[in-house]
Design a protein around this motif. Structure first.
Motif, PDB file in Angstrom:
ATOM      1  N   TYR A 123      -4.710 -11.581 -18.725  1.00  0.00           N
ATOM      2  CA  TYR A 123      -4.285 -10.699 -17.646  1.00  0.00           C
ATOM      3  C   TYR A 123      -3.705 -11.496 -16.492  1.00  0.00           C
ATOM      4  N   LYS A 127      -2.033  -7.219  -7.777  1.00  0.00           N
ATOM      5  CA  LYS A 127      -3.269  -7.556  -7.067  1.00  0.00           C
ATOM      6  C   LYS A 127      -4.068  -8.507  -7.942  1.00  0.00           C
ATOM      7  N   VAL A 129      -6.547   2.309 -11.878  1.00  0.00           N
ATOM      8  CA  VAL A 129      -6.197   0.889 -11.988  1.00  0.00           C
ATOM      9  C   VAL A 129      -5.604   0.623 -13.368  1.00  0.00           C
ATOM     10  N   ALA A 130      -4.583  -0.191 -13.426  1.00  0.00           N
ATOM     11  CA  ALA A 130      -4.054  -0.644 -14.717  1.00  0.00           C
ATOM     12  C   ALA A 130      -3.965  -2.161 -14.693  1.00  0.00           C
ATOM     13  N   LEU A 131      -4.223  -2.747 -15.838  1.00  0.00           N
ATOM     14  CA  LEU A 131      -4.193  -4.207 -15.919  1.00  0.00           C
ATOM     15  C   LEU A 131      -2.778  -4.686 -16.215  1.00  0.00           C
ATOM     16  N   ALA A 161      -3.936  -6.962 -11.640  1.00  0.00           N
ATOM     17  CA  ALA A 161      -4.096  -5.532 -11.853  1.00  0.00           C
ATOM     18  C   ALA A 161      -3.251  -4.810 -10.825  1.00  0.00           C
ATOM     19  N   THR A 162      -3.040  -3.536 -11.042  1.00  0.00           N
ATOM     20  CA  THR A 162      -2.279  -2.765 -10.075  1.00  0.00           C
ATOM     21  C   THR A 162      -2.833  -1.349 -10.052  1.00  0.00           C
ATOM     22  N   ILE A 163      -2.398  -0.588  -9.040  1.00  0.00           N
ATOM     23  CA  ILE A 163      -2.852   0.788  -8.961  1.00  0.00           C
ATOM     24  C   ILE A 163      -1.687   1.703  -9.302  1.00  0.00           C
ATOM     25  N   GLU A 178       0.832  -1.203   0.000  1.00  0.00           N
ATOM     26  CA  GLU A 178       0.000   0.000   0.000  1.00  0.00           C
ATOM     27  C   GLU A 178       0.862   1.246   0.000  1.00  0.00           C
ATOM     28  N   LEU A 192      -7.148 -10.379  -9.758  1.00  0.00           N
ATOM     29  CA  LEU A 192      -8.423  -9.943 -10.315  1.00  0.00           C
ATOM     30  C   LEU A 192      -9.550 -10.701  -9.635  1.00  0.00           C
ATOM     31  N   SER A 193     -10.708 -10.093  -9.668  1.00  0.00           N
ATOM     32  CA  SER A 193     -11.843 -10.739  -8.999  1.00  0.00           C
ATOM     33  C   SER A 193     -12.276 -11.972  -9.785  1.00  0.00           C
TER      34      SER A 193
END
Lengths: 888, 158
Positions: free
Chosen positions: A560, A548, A571-573, A563-565, A218, A550-551
């Motif tokens: 993919y 991170k 958000v970017a994949l 994803a990341t922030i 974080e 994906l759901s």
């Protein structure tokens, strides 16, 4: 750490009272500590077996057992205490030199370790020792102790002053007082020595570390965001703070990552024991070597590779290394060698498990794969050795001839592969039959935070993991030299001499392409061991990103990886390079290509499946030519056509390309003006320095099908017709067309059915040409590009006729003859020499020694005829063939 | 994120009588209030190329990546008019929060279990799959969303 026992069994905590909270804590610590000690013990005992005289080792083992015994006396775990007590007595005799270490004793002590583990597990679960009292083991330990005493009393007369059995006997019965008393004093000095280390280390729960790692993740994101804000405004104070934050965050991240790092030795420790047990059970001798045990990996990864590693080691012991007598008869050292190696390489950790055992027989794997219905025989033929070996990772595959007690336990090879791949690793296997097997695992260092390249495509940002990245190529739009070209409609880029298949990210993802940029960005990526180029709209920069998942709703998308922030909070994949490659088709394409290039060429094509280029000319609505012969498809403006003599030419890539209007050859006199179209469609054939273009009306399609000539054609320029893509199609006879046009080219062609013909020529084009006409005649054709390849194919397959280019070997045509006469069974094979009238007009008249006949490569009729002749009198008497050789 | 007592099953939801309500087109929905984590204004959304049609994109919810599912697409309703920004209704699920994009957020209502009824047979099939039942309010009907089914279904389409 040593606990001084206050006397056997009489624990102040006993009294049948239930253990209170404080006790719980003590027990928990006891269990944790004992487990640690036990794993060390496993390794030490195996070492001890190698170096039975090592007193230091013995003392360390003794101390460990003693500590456990002492603590369980204190906590009133009587079964455990009894076992460890006996083991301790045995060890004390060993240490004092009263008896010799043998494998029986080591086994006994290892059994003790196992029993201790079982009891500890029971204590952990229930706080009780469990029902098993291990009386048998205790008894055997006691017997061993008595035996050692007996041995000693036998020897005692010759060793005066050492004390006889009366002294040692009570010691064996009641050693708490004696040995524990002695030991209690000695380890204490050790304890004070090691306490400095103990003070510098604390035990931290794994959960806490995981939590810290999440928080650092974080923090990295927040840092990225702050940096982005900072770059947008001009505030010196903010700038300084941001830089500092940046620095501290990076250091913190590194530090926290380190806390989670563990040396791979943590899981290797138990392997000596595994190998020893396996060796004993299988009656083999195995020497285990480990190199790079200090190599560190993230603990989640360590956890994940533990089981696969053990399985691979077991596999090597069980199926790899041969029994001693088999090894001796093979001239190998009796003891098999198993080598584990771990090392860092390019941000990854490589782990190799290699043995010098029997290796894997590729032919057996092929056969098994066919037996199990995993492959059709003709598919198996086409697989390379490496691809074949990797079949062992398929579910349900086992080449073991017999199931032993040790095999079949734990995970299978397919599970090994899936485990390793789950954490982003790669498994590869190499094996040489008779020489050993090596399995190589490539494992990422960590999974949580990875460096990635940020790119844009179709207005969206994506991240590509740096691990897969090989290089970046930028093509300015005005550089016509370097550009993306098309082969059969597939975009490729020439990268240092090799063709790199290209995928466009926008197309793969179904995005609308951004504004036409002034340059093309190609990202060269590696997926598994294949490379491809990905064209993207823009390349931004590299960043540390936090992966991170994906759901659930998006898990099905293999393109993919997560994803990341990003720094701006959006958000970017993260792209999955393998998934992208597969989705775009470039990866399977490469497989296809490498097969056509490397294997298909060298193997008989049982199905004779070919890719055919379909086109149309004049009244011929459907014509076809093998795509393997086509080098490129071009379009020339009508006005660029020039005349040279009576033929048409066009300037092409700095050369003059002769053009053959197919319409003139096939449809002479049809009288439709071909110049109506503003552009000429040209199929370019290419061989070495020479090229020729065939002008057609329209390119239609590419189909891949097995060709079966339905009807032979008498028409000039056509081989016959076949059904392709469901419609009747005429197959072009390229030879006759090239000849009729007067283009000075190569030569070649022939006729009869169902023979196995090996075409050996250096030029792929010549091979393709000869193959084409042979295929049409129903022969099965293999191709070889040089002498070595020719020999390899002959070793593997039965061949009826060899068609060899006289230029095959740089050392002259005699070398091939010599090589083919080297083996008895090859002497019968007739060899036809292929000549090229272009270069060696005289060769045809004087066949080189050893060649049955020489044929002009350009004369396909003659080639087919010769082949037919050779095959029809196929079983040539051996001496006749010899004679023929000698005569010439 | 989610804890045991928020993951409701069909039986429980009829016992629980508090519902967060929202509007999608002309439909009035309710979802068990305990499942709702929060409600957000429209957030920037990252598109996911090749994702199922119903998935609008990904949003950053305080460092967590949340998938947003468009209720209109799920229910096969026409798309929102241009300029009409949807609201995020973030639900707790077993594997992290998921956002439902809805037209408008309504009140939290207390409902009398006796007014509950099974979904009518003639309900639009696209909607019926995700509707557990209907509460008969004074002036309108409230459809109880079966969010588990809705979320599972949006994953299945690919």
């Amino acid at each position: 750490m040593c606990v001084v026992c206050p006397g056997a069994g009489e624990s102040p905590y006993l009294d049948g009272e239930s253990k209170d909270m404080q006790d719980q804590e003590v027990i928990r610590e006891f269990i944790v500590e004992s487990y640690e000690n036990l794993s060390r013990l496993d390794q030490e005992l195996v070492e001890l077996e190698q170096r039975p005289k090592d007193r230091e080792l013995l003392t360390s083992i003794f101390r460990t057992i003693h500590t456990i015994k002492g603590t369980c006396g204190f906590l009133a775990f009587s079964t455990l205490e009894k076992i460890t007590h006996q083991a301790e007595s045995l060890l004390s005799r060993l240490r004092d030199g009263q008896c010799e270490l043998d494998s029986h004793i080591v086994t006994l002590i290892l059994e003790t370790v196992d029993a201790t583990r079982k009891i500890l597990a029971a204590i952990e679960a229930t706080n009780e020792e469990g029902p098993d009292r291990f009386e048998d083991l205790t008894e055997r330990l006691r017997a061993a102790v008595s035996a050692s005493d007996a041995e000693k009393s036998d020897r005692s007369p010759s060793e005066p002053g050492m004390g006889g059995s009366p002294v040692t006997a009570p010691e064996a019965e009641n050693s708490e007082g004696a040995s524990a008393g002695v030991e209690a004093a000695k380890p204490e000095t050790d304890a004070t020595k090691s306490s400095a280390i103990a003070d510098a280390n604390i035990r931290v729960g794994v959960g806490l570390l995981d939590n810290l790692m999440d928080l650092v993740g974080e923090l990295v994101l927040a840092r990225n965001q702050i940096l982005q804000f900072n770059s947008e405004r001009e505030d010196p104070a903010l700038n300084a703070t941001a830089q500092r934050l940046n620095l501290i965050t990076s250091e913190l991240q590194e530090g926290v990552m380190k806390t989670r790092m563990q040396p791979i030795g943590v899981i290797w420790n138990k392997l000596p024991r595994v190998v020893r047990d396996m060796a004993q059970a299988l009656g083999k001798q195995i020497q285990l070597e480990m190199d790079g045990a200090e190599t560190e990996l993230d603990r989640t990864i360590i956890e994940a590779i533990k089981d696969p590693l053990v399985h691979l080691v077991r596999n090597s012991c069980d199926h790899g290394i041969e029994p001693p007598d088999a090894r001796t008869s093979l001239g190998k050292p009796t003891a098999g060698k198993l080598l584990l190696r771990a090392y860092h390489e390019g941000g990854q950790v490589n782990i190799e498990i290699s043995d010098d055992g029997a290796g894997i027989d590729v032919a057996t794997v092929r056969r098994k794969a066919i037996e199990k219905g995993m492959l059709r025989p003709e598919q198996a033929e086409k697989l390379s050795d490496r691809e074949t070996l990797n079949l062992v990772f398929q579910p349900g595959f086992s080449t073991a001839q017999k199931v032993t007690t040790v095999s079949g336990r734990g995970v299978g090879m397919d599970v090994v592969k899936s485990h390793i791949e789950k954490i982003g690793g790669i498994v590869d296997i190499a094996s040489q039959s008779g020489e050993g097997t090596a399995v190589k695992l490539k494992i990422p260092l960590t999974l949580a935070i990875i460096p990635g390249l940020v790119i844009t495509s179709g207005g969206e940002r994506f991240v590509i993991p740096q691990v897969s990245l090989l290089e970046l190529i930028r093509l300015e739009s005005d550089s016509s030299e370097k550009r993306i070209e098309h082969v059969h409609g597939t975009p490729v880029y020439r990268r240092r001499g090799t063709l790199l298949p290209i995928a466009y990210l926008n197309n793969v993802l179904g995005l609308t392409s951004g504004a036409q940029a002034d340059a093309t960005n190609i990202i060269v990526l590696q997926a598994e061991d294949r490379q491809f180029g990905l064209v993207v709209d823009g390349i931004n920069d590299t960043q540390e990103i936090v992966v991170k998942p994906l759901s659930k709703q998006l898990k099905g998308l293999s393109i993919y990886a997560g994803a990341t922030i990003m720094g701006d909070g959006r958000v970017a994949l993260i792209l999955d390079v393998l998934g992208i490659g597969q989705r775009s088709g470039v990866l399977s394409e490469i497989r296809e290509q490498s097969r056509t290039a490397a294997e298909q060429r060298t193997e008989f094509l049982a199905e004779r499946k070919q890719r055919m280029l379909l086109f149309r000319t004049g009244s011929f609505q459907r014509l076809a030519v093998p795509l393997s012969l086509v080098s490129r498809l071009e379009e020339f403006p009508q006005d660029s056509i020039e005349k040279a003599g009576d033929s048409q030419v066009v300037q092409y890539r700095g050369h003059i390309l002769p053009l053959i209007p197919l319409r003139d050859v096939l449809c002479a006199g049809e009288g439709i003006d071909p110049s109506a179209a503003p552009h000429l469609q040209v199929v370019v054939f290419h061989d070495g320095e020479r090229s020729v273009g065939i002008v057609v009306d329209q390119i239609l399609d590419v189909v891949e099908e097995a060709i079966e000539i339905k009807e032979k054609s008498s028409r000039k320029g056509l081989l016959g017709s076949a059904v392709l893509g469901g419609r009747v199609t005429d197959i072009l006879d390229l030879n006759s067309i090239l000849r009729s046009s007067g283009a000075s080219w190569f030569k070649g062609r022939g006729s009869d059915a169902g023979k196995r013909v090996l075409v050996a020529a250096r030029s792929p084009f010549l091979r393709g040409l000869v193959r084409c006409s042979l295929d049409m005649e129903g022969h099965r054709v293999a191709e070889a590009g040089d002498l070595d390849e020719t020999i390899r194919i002959l070793e593997r397959q039965a061949v009826d006729v060899v068609l060899a280019d006289l230029d095959l070997s740089p050392k002259g045509s005699g070398e091939l003859i010599a090589a083919l006469r080297a083996k008895q069974e090859w002497r019968k094979i007739p060899i036809l020499g292929l000549t090229n009238l272009d270069g060696r007009a005289t060769a045809a008249s004087a066949p080189a020694p050893g060649y049955r006949e020489l044929v002009d490569i350009s004369d396909s009729e003659a080639v087919l005829e010769s082949v037919a002749r050779m095959s029809s009198n196929a079983p040539i008497p051996n001496d006749a063939a010899e004679l023929a050789c000698q005569e010439r | 994120m989610s804890n045991g007592n928020t993951a409701t099953t069909g039986a429980e939801s009829q016992a629980s009588s508090q519902f967060s309500t929202f509007f999608v087109d002309s439909l009035f929905f309710g979802v068990d209030v305990l499942r709702v984590q929060e409600v957000l204004l429209f957030q920037h959304m990252t598109r996911v190329p090749l994702a199922p049609h119903v998935i609008e994109g990904l949003i950053n919810l305080r460092g967590q990546i949340v998938t947003a599912i468009d209720m209109r697409r799920l229910l096969k309703l026409p798309d929102r008019a241009d300029g009409q920004a949807p609201m995020n209704m973030v639900l707790r699920t077993e594997d992290g929060p998921v956002s439902l994009l809805v037209d408008e957020i309504g009140d939290v209502v207390d409902l009398d279990p006796s007014s509950f009824e099974r979904p009518p047979q003639n309900l639009e099939p696209a909607a019926r799959e995700f509707i557990r039942g209907v509460y008969k309010l004074k002036d309108r009907l409230l459809l109880v969303l079966d969010s588990d089914r809705a979320l599972a279904d949006s994953a299945a389409v690919n």
